[in-house]
Design an enzyme around this catalytic site. Sequence first.
Site, PDB file in Angstrom:
ATOM      1  N   GLU A 185       2.971  -8.625   6.226  1.00 22.49           N
ATOM      2  CA  GLU A 185       2.562  -9.889   6.843  1.00 22.49           C
ATOM      3  C   GLU A 185       3.301 -10.103   8.151  1.00 22.49           C
ATOM      4  O   GLU A 185       4.477  -9.792   8.265  1.00 22.49           O
ATOM      5  CB  GLU A 185       2.900 -11.006   5.844  1.00 22.49           C
ATOM      6  CG  GLU A 185       2.353 -12.355   6.179  1.00 22.49           C
ATOM      7  CD  GLU A 185       2.665 -13.381   5.081  1.00 22.49           C
ATOM      8  OE1 GLU A 185       2.476 -13.104   3.878  1.00 22.49           O
ATOM      9  OE2 GLU A 185       3.126 -14.466   5.452  1.00 22.49           O
ATOM     10  N   ASP A 200       3.818 -13.266  10.790  1.00 19.98           N
ATOM     11  CA  ASP A 200       3.586 -14.717  10.765  1.00 19.98           C
ATOM     12  C   ASP A 200       3.968 -15.481  12.001  1.00 19.98           C
ATOM     13  O   ASP A 200       5.091 -15.317  12.494  1.00 19.98           O
ATOM     14  CB  ASP A 200       4.529 -15.371   9.726  1.00 19.98           C
ATOM     15  CG  ASP A 200       4.173 -15.071   8.325  1.00 19.98           C
ATOM     16  OD1 ASP A 200       3.009 -14.799   8.047  1.00 19.98           O
ATOM     17  OD2 ASP A 200       5.099 -15.127   7.486  1.00 19.98           O
ATOM     18  N   GLU A 227       4.220 -19.649  12.283  1.00 22.40           N
ATOM     19  CA  GLU A 227       4.021 -20.929  11.595  1.00 22.40           C
ATOM     20  C   GLU A 227       4.531 -22.023  12.520  1.00 22.40           C
ATOM     21  O   GLU A 227       5.608 -21.885  13.103  1.00 22.40           O
ATOM     22  CB  GLU A 227       4.791 -20.980  10.272  1.00 22.40           C
ATOM     23  CG  GLU A 227       4.189 -20.073   9.223  1.00 22.40           C
ATOM     24  CD  GLU A 227       4.860 -20.208   7.859  1.00 22.40           C
ATOM     25  OE1 GLU A 227       4.176 -20.005   6.857  1.00 22.40           O
ATOM     26  OE2 GLU A 227       6.066 -20.511   7.809  1.00 22.40           O
ATOM     27  N   HIS A 229       7.942 -20.833  13.960  1.00 20.94           N
ATOM     28  CA  HIS A 229       8.663 -20.001  13.006  1.00 20.94           C
ATOM     29  C   HIS A 229       7.962 -18.636  12.975  1.00 20.94           C
ATOM     30  O   HIS A 229       6.740 -18.591  12.888  1.00 20.94           O
ATOM     31  CB  HIS A 229       8.553 -20.731  11.663  1.00 20.94           C
ATOM     32  CG  HIS A 229       9.098 -20.027  10.483  1.00 20.94           C
ATOM     33  ND1 HIS A 229      10.343 -20.290   9.971  1.00 20.94           N
ATOM     34  CD2 HIS A 229       8.548 -19.102   9.671  1.00 20.94           C
ATOM     35  CE1 HIS A 229      10.537 -19.549   8.892  1.00 20.94           C
ATOM     36  NE2 HIS A 229       9.472 -18.813   8.695  1.00 20.94           N
ATOM     37  N   THR A 230       8.718 -17.543  13.088  1.00 16.43           N
ATOM     38  CA  THR A 230       8.090 -16.216  13.007  1.00 16.43           C
ATOM     39  C   THR A 230       8.767 -15.410  11.899  1.00 16.43           C
ATOM     40  O   THR A 230       9.947 -15.613  11.602  1.00 16.43           O
ATOM     41  CB  THR A 230       8.235 -15.429  14.330  1.00 16.43           C
ATOM     42  OG1 THR A 230       9.625 -15.184  14.582  1.00 16.43           O
ATOM     43  CG2 THR A 230       7.628 -16.184  15.506  1.00 16.43           C
ATOM     44  N   ASN A 231       7.989 -14.510  11.314  1.00 13.36           N
ATOM     45  CA  ASN A 231       8.564 -13.661  10.264  1.00 13.36           C
ATOM     46  C   ASN A 231       7.748 -12.379  10.171  1.00 13.36           C
ATOM     47  O   ASN A 231       6.581 -12.347  10.573  1.00 13.36           O
ATOM     48  CB  ASN A 231       8.555 -14.413   8.920  1.00 13.36           C
ATOM     49  CG  ASN A 231       9.604 -13.913   7.925  1.00 13.36           C
ATOM     50  OD1 ASN A 231      10.290 -12.922   8.176  1.00 13.36           O
ATOM     51  ND2 ASN A 231       9.720 -14.602   6.807  1.00 13.36           N
ATOM     52  N   ASN A 287      12.261 -12.357   4.970  1.00 12.88           N
ATOM     53  CA  ASN A 287      13.659 -12.646   5.321  1.00 12.88           C
ATOM     54  C   ASN A 287      14.032 -12.176   6.716  1.00 12.88           C
ATOM     55  O   ASN A 287      15.142 -11.724   6.953  1.00 12.88           O
ATOM     56  CB  ASN A 287      14.635 -12.009   4.320  1.00 12.88           C
ATOM     57  CG  ASN A 287      14.413 -12.542   2.932  1.00 12.88           C
ATOM     58  OD1 ASN A 287      14.113 -13.719   2.753  1.00 12.88           O
ATOM     59  ND2 ASN A 287      14.516 -11.676   1.944  1.00 12.88           N
ATOM     60  N   ASP A 324       8.153 -30.886   1.970  1.00 14.49           N
ATOM     61  CA  ASP A 324       9.423 -30.663   1.268  1.00 14.49           C
ATOM     62  C   ASP A 324      10.399 -29.803   2.079  1.00 14.49           C
ATOM     63  O   ASP A 324      11.570 -29.728   1.745  1.00 14.49           O
ATOM     64  CB  ASP A 324       9.184 -30.057  -0.124  1.00 14.49           C
ATOM     65  CG  ASP A 324       8.322 -28.810  -0.068  1.00 14.49           C
ATOM     66  OD1 ASP A 324       7.514 -28.659   0.881  1.00 14.49           O
ATOM     67  OD2 ASP A 324       8.456 -27.968  -0.977  1.00 14.49           O
ATOM     68  N   GLY A 332      14.113 -29.837   7.869  1.00 19.20           N
ATOM     69  CA  GLY A 332      14.471 -29.315   6.553  1.00 19.20           C
ATOM     70  C   GLY A 332      13.950 -30.138   5.389  1.00 19.20           C
ATOM     71  O   GLY A 332      14.475 -30.036   4.284  1.00 19.20           O
TER      72      GLY A 332
HETATM   73  C1  LIG Z   1      12.071 -32.230  14.922  1.00 15.44           C
HETATM   74  O1  LIG Z   1      12.907 -32.996  15.731  1.00 15.44           O
HETATM   75  C2  LIG Z   1      14.282 -32.954  15.361  1.00 15.44           C
HETATM   76  C3  LIG Z   1      15.033 -33.937  16.227  1.00 15.44           C
HETATM   77  O2  LIG Z   1      14.818 -33.643  17.594  1.00 15.44           O
HETATM   78  C4  LIG Z   1      14.787 -31.529  15.530  1.00 15.44           C
HETATM   79  O3  LIG Z   1      16.117 -31.429  15.071  1.00 15.44           O
HETATM   80  C5  LIG Z   1      13.912 -30.564  14.727  1.00 15.44           C
HETATM   81  O4  LIG Z   1      14.306 -29.222  15.009  1.00 15.44           O
HETATM   82  C6  LIG Z   1      12.466 -30.762  15.141  1.00 15.44           C
HETATM   83  N1  LIG Z   1      11.505 -29.856  14.505  1.00 15.44           N
HETATM   84  C7  LIG Z   1      11.311 -29.743  13.187  1.00 15.44           C
HETATM   85  C8  LIG Z   1      10.158 -28.920  12.773  1.00 15.44           C
HETATM   86  O5  LIG Z   1      12.004 -30.267  12.348  1.00 15.44           O
END
Ligand SMILES: *[C@@H]1O[C@H](CO)[C@@H](O)[C@H](O)[C@H]1NC(C)=O
Length: 278
Positions: free
Chosen positions: A99, A101, A103, A116-118, A126, A192, A197
Amino acid sequence: MGFSGFALVGVVFSCLLVATSAGNFYQDFDITWGGNRARIFKGGQLLSLSLDRVSGSGFQSKNEYLFGRIDMQLKLVAGNSAGTVTAYYLSSQGPTHDEIDFEFLGNVSGDPYIVHTNVFTQGKGNREQQFYLWFDPTRNFHTYSIIWKAQHIIFLVDNIPIRVFKNAESIGVPFPKSQPMKIYSSLWNADDWATRGGLVKADWSKSPFTAYYRNFNVTSFKSTTSLSDAGLLTNELDAHGRRRLRWAQKYFMIYNYCTDLKRFPQGLPPECRRGRFL
Ligand SMILES: *[C@@H]1O[C@H](CO)[C@@H](O)[C@H](O)[C@H]1NC(C)=O
Ligand SMILES: *[C@@H]1O[C@H](CO)[C@@H](O)[C@H](O)[C@H]1NC(C)=O
């Protein structure tokens, strides 16, 4: 044969172009889930995916490819896209799938998306690298491309290389090169983990969330892999391309598995130790 003779043969035979097609979504893709949340318009020139409280949506290519260049223009979910993930990737089938990616992790209005790449080989990934973009990806269409050859995988944004994953089989790192892949895309709820995060959840009062696709272009390569000592076939980027790659990595990369010592206390993956982790 000396090095230069070998390298020359490699350049001559490394890639033969077999087919290029600039496409029509009706002809080349199937909507695979989400019902009428996925739509094709304008005689096949435009596609949209959406996500609401009940479901996301997705599509996949009818054809599969073994090596090629895939370009797609995307306009990502605008406004408050926190919690949404728009994925655009190549994948083979089965538990030991490969794969590649892209994202796009949404954010609250005005805060940056993360790209995001993978790369997965035989079911194992990973190998994440993450980037911010140098533009607002929700205002206009931008081109996101994957170049997949036996020697390397290159991720590009508006034709600027942001990541090169080299074939490092010569030092024991598996590389995707035998399983044909289809092109997939989907838009789904990942609140989630996606935004800060998982701290920021999707705001369903703003749904449906919609992303748009157009101008995809698939060029499939037929590659002779018999000369596949990747170390010798390093013609992936010219000086200009390498400069742009360094620019993107210096100013926009926010995560690189190759520098994450906490995650790999036993030592970084071998491909990371090969000079610069491009
Ligand atoms: C969303 O914004 C916050 C604050 O600027 C940042 O830390 C974060 O990396 C940004 N992107 C995502 C997908 O969380
Ligand atoms: C499709 O991509 C190929 C290879 O990059 C390029 O030569 C061709 O001009 C592109 N076609 C369209 C319609 O964009």
